[in-house]
Design a protein around this motif. Structure first.
Motif, PDB file in Angstrom:
ATOM      1  N   GLY A  93       0.817  -1.255   0.166  1.00  0.00           N
ATOM      2  CA  GLY A  93      -0.025  -0.051   0.006  1.00  0.00           C
ATOM      3  C   GLY A  93       1.018   1.310   0.079  1.00  0.00           C
ATOM      4  O   GLY A  93       0.462   2.205  -0.454  1.00  0.00           O
ATOM      5  N   SER A  94       2.159   1.307   0.706  1.00  0.00           N
ATOM      6  CA  SER A  94       2.999   2.402   0.662  1.00  0.00           C
ATOM      7  C   SER A  94       3.286   2.714  -0.576  1.00  0.00           C
ATOM      8  O   SER A  94       3.229   3.910  -1.082  1.00  0.00           O
ATOM      9  N   VAL A  95       3.663   1.635  -1.471  1.00  0.00           N
ATOM     10  CA  VAL A  95       4.168   1.970  -2.790  1.00  0.00           C
ATOM     11  C   VAL A  95       3.098   2.591  -3.669  1.00  0.00           C
ATOM     12  O   VAL A  95       3.297   3.484  -4.339  1.00  0.00           O
ATOM     13  N   PHE A  96       1.912   2.046  -3.598  1.00  0.00           N
ATOM     14  CA  PHE A  96       0.678   2.530  -4.166  1.00  0.00           C
ATOM     15  C   PHE A  96       0.452   3.931  -4.091  1.00  0.00           C
ATOM     16  O   PHE A  96       0.238   4.725  -4.839  1.00  0.00           O
ATOM     17  N   LEU A  97       0.397   4.159  -2.627  1.00  0.00           N
ATOM     18  CA  LEU A  97       0.266   5.703  -2.082  1.00  0.00           C
ATOM     19  C   LEU A  97       1.173   6.457  -2.824  1.00  0.00           C
ATOM     20  O   LEU A  97       1.039   7.751  -3.196  1.00  0.00           O
ATOM     21  N   SER A 103      -0.890  11.845  -3.370  1.00  0.00           N
ATOM     22  CA  SER A 103      -1.210  11.269  -1.877  1.00  0.00           C
ATOM     23  C   SER A 103       0.027  11.063  -1.212  1.00  0.00           C
ATOM     24  O   SER A 103       0.363  10.373  -0.132  1.00  0.00           O
ATOM     25  N   ILE A 104       1.178  11.965  -1.272  1.00  0.00           N
ATOM     26  CA  ILE A 104       2.219  12.309  -0.227  1.00  0.00           C
ATOM     27  C   ILE A 104       1.539  12.560   0.955  1.00  0.00           C
ATOM     28  O   ILE A 104       2.200  11.883   1.904  1.00  0.00           O
ATOM     29  N   LEU A 105       0.899  13.546   0.886  1.00  0.00           N
ATOM     30  CA  LEU A 105       0.188  14.060   2.520  1.00  0.00           C
ATOM     31  C   LEU A 105      -0.554  12.860   3.034  1.00  0.00           C
ATOM     32  O   LEU A 105      -0.130  12.553   4.225  1.00  0.00           O
ATOM     33  N   VAL A 106      -1.394  12.130   2.326  1.00  0.00           N
ATOM     34  CA  VAL A 106      -2.006  11.111   2.964  1.00  0.00           C
ATOM     35  C   VAL A 106      -1.217   9.947   3.328  1.00  0.00           C
ATOM     36  O   VAL A 106      -1.258   9.247   4.406  1.00  0.00           O
ATOM     37  N   TYR A 107      -0.024   9.899   2.667  1.00  0.00           N
ATOM     38  CA  TYR A 107       1.060   8.970   2.907  1.00  0.00           C
ATOM     39  C   TYR A 107       1.694   9.105   4.170  1.00  0.00           C
ATOM     40  O   TYR A 107       1.822   8.279   5.166  1.00  0.00           O
TER      41      TYR A 107
END
Length: 170
Positions: A93-97, A103-107
């Motif tokens: 999921g980290s690589v997907f985000l 989605s840097i903020l979301v990650y």
């Protein structure tokens, strides 16, 4: 000495699981990756319409899997395997985000800190049921204080995750 070795083992388990998730993401096509993410944790795909149950259910499901295996006297080693699978999805999921531009903020605010802490709490949950040597025999012991502490920690983390999703990201 034993506890420090166990912490090192758990650290390696998390690191290898995370890196395995990164490698698995590279092996999958984007469509298959999205299907897997939708199956395991659909919040990664769309955070705008997240319900309270979509936040609570994955935590409870992973926790029950780990608790089931850790309290079984003959299957306790599968509990760490469940945490390794969770850490693999954490990397996946980290690589997907991170591949999504917006989605840097979301990650950085939601996914990475909360999933890392959940993996650590699941590893701590593996230590709830253990054996003690009593004379020539081994006695199985359930550590109630650790279990209650972990349940409080899971609850605080779940409330914190709902707060971050509701007020900071949306």
């Amino acid at each position: 000495m034993f506890r420090s070795v166990q912490v090192i083992q758990y650290g390696f388990l998390l690191a290898i699981g995370f890196v395995s998730g990164v490698i698995c993401f590279q092996a999958f096509s984007l469509d298959k990756s999205m299907n897997l993410i939708k199956l395991v944790d659909p919040r990664v795909l769309e955070l705008s319409d997240v319900t309270m149950w979509q936040t609570i259910l994955p935590i409870v499901a992973w926790g029950l899997f780990v608790l089931f295996f850790t309290t079984h006297p003959y299957l306790h080693f599968f509990a760490r395997l469940v945490v390794a699978v969770k850490a693999t999805f954490f990397g996946f999921g980290s690589v997907f985000l991170l591949t999504q531009q917006e989605s840097i903020l979301v990650y950085s605010v939601w996914w990475f800190p909360f999933q890392l802490i959940y993996c650590i709490l699941l590893l701590a949950l593996c230590s709830v049921f253990g054996t003690r040597k009593v004379g020539p025999n081994r006695k199985f012991v359930f550590n109630k204080h650790l279990f209650i502490t972990l349940m409080v920690a899971f609850t605080v983390m779940c409330v914190g995750e709902m707060f971050v999703i509701s007020y900071i990201i949306n």
